[in-house]
Design a protein around this motif. Sequence first.
Motif, PDB file in Angstrom:
ATOM      1  N   VAL A   1       0.877  -1.026   0.256  1.00  0.00           N
ATOM      2  CA  VAL A   1      -0.008   0.114  -0.041  1.00  0.00           C
ATOM      3  C   VAL A   1       0.830   1.112  -0.104  1.00  0.00           C
ATOM      4  CG1 VAL A   1      -1.523   1.321   1.338  1.00  0.00           C
ATOM      5  CG2 VAL A   1      -2.059  -1.068   1.012  1.00  0.00           C
ATOM      6  N   SER A   2       1.954   1.094   0.877  1.00  0.00           N
ATOM      7  CA  SER A   2       2.867   2.296   0.810  1.00  0.00           C
ATOM      8  C   SER A   2       3.482   2.405  -0.572  1.00  0.00           C
ATOM      9  CB  SER A   2       3.995   2.089   1.912  1.00  0.00           C
ATOM     10  OG  SER A   2       4.961   3.101   2.055  1.00  0.00           O
ATOM     11  N   GLN A   3       3.840   1.654  -1.245  1.00  0.00           N
ATOM     12  CA  GLN A   3       4.658   1.594  -2.267  1.00  0.00           C
ATOM     13  C   GLN A   3       3.772   2.111  -3.504  1.00  0.00           C
ATOM     14  OE1 GLN A   3       6.213  -2.404  -3.203  1.00  0.00           O
ATOM     15  NE2 GLN A   3       7.997  -1.966  -1.875  1.00  0.00           N
ATOM     16  N   ALA A   4       2.420   1.694  -3.378  1.00  0.00           N
ATOM     17  CA  ALA A   4       1.408   2.178  -4.433  1.00  0.00           C
ATOM     18  C   ALA A   4       1.025   3.762  -4.024  1.00  0.00           C
ATOM     19  CB  ALA A   4       0.007   1.363  -4.337  1.00  0.00           C
ATOM     20  N   CYS A   5       0.994   4.034  -2.686  1.00  0.00           N
ATOM     21  CA  CYS A   5       0.884   5.635  -2.640  1.00  0.00           C
ATOM     22  C   CYS A   5       1.871   6.233  -3.154  1.00  0.00           C
ATOM     23  CB  CYS A   5       0.721   5.773  -1.132  1.00  0.00           C
ATOM     24  SG  CYS A   5      -0.766   5.198  -0.352  1.00  0.00           S
ATOM     25  N   LYS A   6       3.275   5.882  -2.899  1.00  0.00           N
ATOM     26  CA  LYS A   6       4.259   6.402  -3.468  1.00  0.00           C
ATOM     27  C   LYS A   6       4.288   6.672  -5.083  1.00  0.00           C
ATOM     28  CE  LYS A   6       7.622   5.529   0.186  1.00  0.00           C
ATOM     29  NZ  LYS A   6       8.726   4.743   0.746  1.00  0.00           N
ATOM     30  N   ARG A   7       3.979   5.669  -5.862  1.00  0.00           N
ATOM     31  CA  ARG A   7       4.085   5.518  -7.042  1.00  0.00           C
ATOM     32  C   ARG A   7       2.873   6.508  -7.506  1.00  0.00           C
ATOM     33  NH1 ARG A   7       4.342  -0.075  -6.559  1.00  0.00           N
ATOM     34  NH2 ARG A   7       2.018  -0.460  -7.066  1.00  0.00           N
ATOM     35  N   LYS A   8       1.443   6.409  -6.759  1.00  0.00           N
ATOM     36  CA  LYS A   8       0.662   7.329  -7.063  1.00  0.00           C
ATOM     37  C   LYS A   8       1.019   8.920  -6.990  1.00  0.00           C
ATOM     38  CE  LYS A   8      -3.697   8.927  -5.210  1.00  0.00           C
ATOM     39  NZ  LYS A   8      -4.538   8.984  -4.165  1.00  0.00           N
ATOM     40  N   ASN A   9       1.539   9.249  -5.852  1.00  0.00           N
ATOM     41  CA  ASN A   9       2.349  10.350  -5.612  1.00  0.00           C
ATOM     42  C   ASN A   9       3.164  10.826  -6.803  1.00  0.00           C
ATOM     43  OD1 ASN A   9       0.554  10.886  -3.652  1.00  0.00           O
ATOM     44  ND2 ASN A   9       2.165  10.355  -2.097  1.00  0.00           N
ATOM     45  N   ARG A  10       4.093  10.109  -7.296  1.00  0.00           N
ATOM     46  CA  ARG A  10       5.027  10.214  -8.093  1.00  0.00           C
ATOM     47  C   ARG A  10       4.383  10.456  -9.490  1.00  0.00           C
ATOM     48  NH1 ARG A  10       8.108   5.438  -8.886  1.00  0.00           N
ATOM     49  NH2 ARG A  10       8.132   5.539  -6.789  1.00  0.00           N
ATOM     50  N   ARG A  11       3.347   9.538  -9.890  1.00  0.00           N
ATOM     51  CA  ARG A  11       2.576   9.887 -11.059  1.00  0.00           C
ATOM     52  C   ARG A  11       1.786  11.067 -10.980  1.00  0.00           C
ATOM     53  NH1 ARG A  11       0.988   4.201 -10.933  1.00  0.00           N
ATOM     54  NH2 ARG A  11      -0.925   5.223  -9.984  1.00  0.00           N
ATOM     55  N   LEU A  12       1.379  11.558  -9.977  1.00  0.00           N
ATOM     56  CA  LEU A  12       0.626  12.843  -9.921  1.00  0.00           C
ATOM     57  C   LEU A  12       1.835  14.041  -9.933  1.00  0.00           C
ATOM     58  CD1 LEU A  12      -2.201  14.177  -8.983  1.00  0.00           C
ATOM     59  CD2 LEU A  12      -1.375  13.984  -6.460  1.00  0.00           C
ATOM     60  N   LYS A  13       2.731  13.994  -9.323  1.00  0.00           N
ATOM     61  CA  LYS A  13       3.697  14.992  -9.455  1.00  0.00           C
ATOM     62  C   LYS A  13       4.050  15.063 -10.829  1.00  0.00           C
ATOM     63  CE  LYS A  13       7.428  16.312  -6.556  1.00  0.00           C
ATOM     64  NZ  LYS A  13       8.664  15.941  -5.793  1.00  0.00           N
ATOM     65  N   GLN A  14       4.415  14.091 -11.540  1.00  0.00           N
ATOM     66  CA  GLN A  14       4.637  14.065 -12.934  1.00  0.00           C
ATOM     67  C   GLN A  14       3.504  14.871 -13.838  1.00  0.00           C
ATOM     68  OE1 GLN A  14       5.418   9.995 -14.065  1.00  0.00           O
ATOM     69  NE2 GLN A  14       7.769  10.283 -13.533  1.00  0.00           N
ATOM     70  N   ALA A  15       2.325  14.519 -13.600  1.00  0.00           N
ATOM     71  CA  ALA A  15       1.347  14.821 -14.226  1.00  0.00           C
ATOM     72  C   ALA A  15       1.104  16.343 -13.960  1.00  0.00           C
ATOM     73  CB  ALA A  15      -0.173  14.247 -13.822  1.00  0.00           C
ATOM     74  N   ILE A  16       1.117  16.850 -12.701  1.00  0.00           N
ATOM     75  CA  ILE A  16       1.278  18.204 -12.412  1.00  0.00           C
ATOM     76  C   ILE A  16       2.413  19.097 -13.135  1.00  0.00           C
ATOM     77  CG2 ILE A  16       1.709  19.748 -10.640  1.00  0.00           C
ATOM     78  CD1 ILE A  16       0.217  18.152  -8.817  1.00  0.00           C
ATOM     79  N   GLU A  17       3.473  18.556 -13.282  1.00  0.00           N
ATOM     80  CA  GLU A  17       4.792  19.165 -13.953  1.00  0.00           C
ATOM     81  C   GLU A  17       4.300  19.256 -15.618  1.00  0.00           C
ATOM     82  OE1 GLU A  17       8.283  16.696 -12.976  1.00  0.00           O
ATOM     83  OE2 GLU A  17       8.231  17.732 -11.046  1.00  0.00           O
TER      84      GLU A  17
END
Length: 118
Positions: free
Chosen positions: A22-38
Motif C-alpha cells: 500500500v505504501s509503495q502504491a501511494c508513493k507511485r501514485k504520488n510520483r505519477r501525480l507529481k509528473q502529471a502536475i509538471e
Amino acid sequence: MGSQSQGTQQLLQAEKRAAEKVSQACKRKNRRLKQAIEAAQAEIEEYCLQREKEFKIKEAAALGSHGSCSTEVEKETQEKMTILQTYFRQNRDEVLDNLLAFVCDIQPEIHENYHING
C-alpha cells in the motif's frame, strides 16, 4: 498452540507486506501525480507563451495601423495650420483696423431706461 502462534506470525507478516505494498502504491501514485502536475504546468506555460505571441502580433498590427493613422492626422493638422496662418496674415491688418475703429469710435448716448426726475 504452536500452530496458532505460527498462524499469527504469518498473519502479521502478511499484514506487514500488505502495508508495504500500500505504501509503495501511494508513493507511485504520488510520483505519477507529481509528473502529471509538471506536465500540465509545462503545457500551461507553452499555451501562455503561444497566446502571448499571438497577442503581440495582433498588437503590433493594430499599433502599426494606428501609427499610420497618427501620421495622417499629423499631416492634416499641419496642412490646416498652414492654411490658418495664411488667412491670419491676409486678414490681420483689416481685423485690427476694424477692432480699433469700434473701440475708438465712441458716441455717447443716454440709455433708454434712464429717466430724469423732476
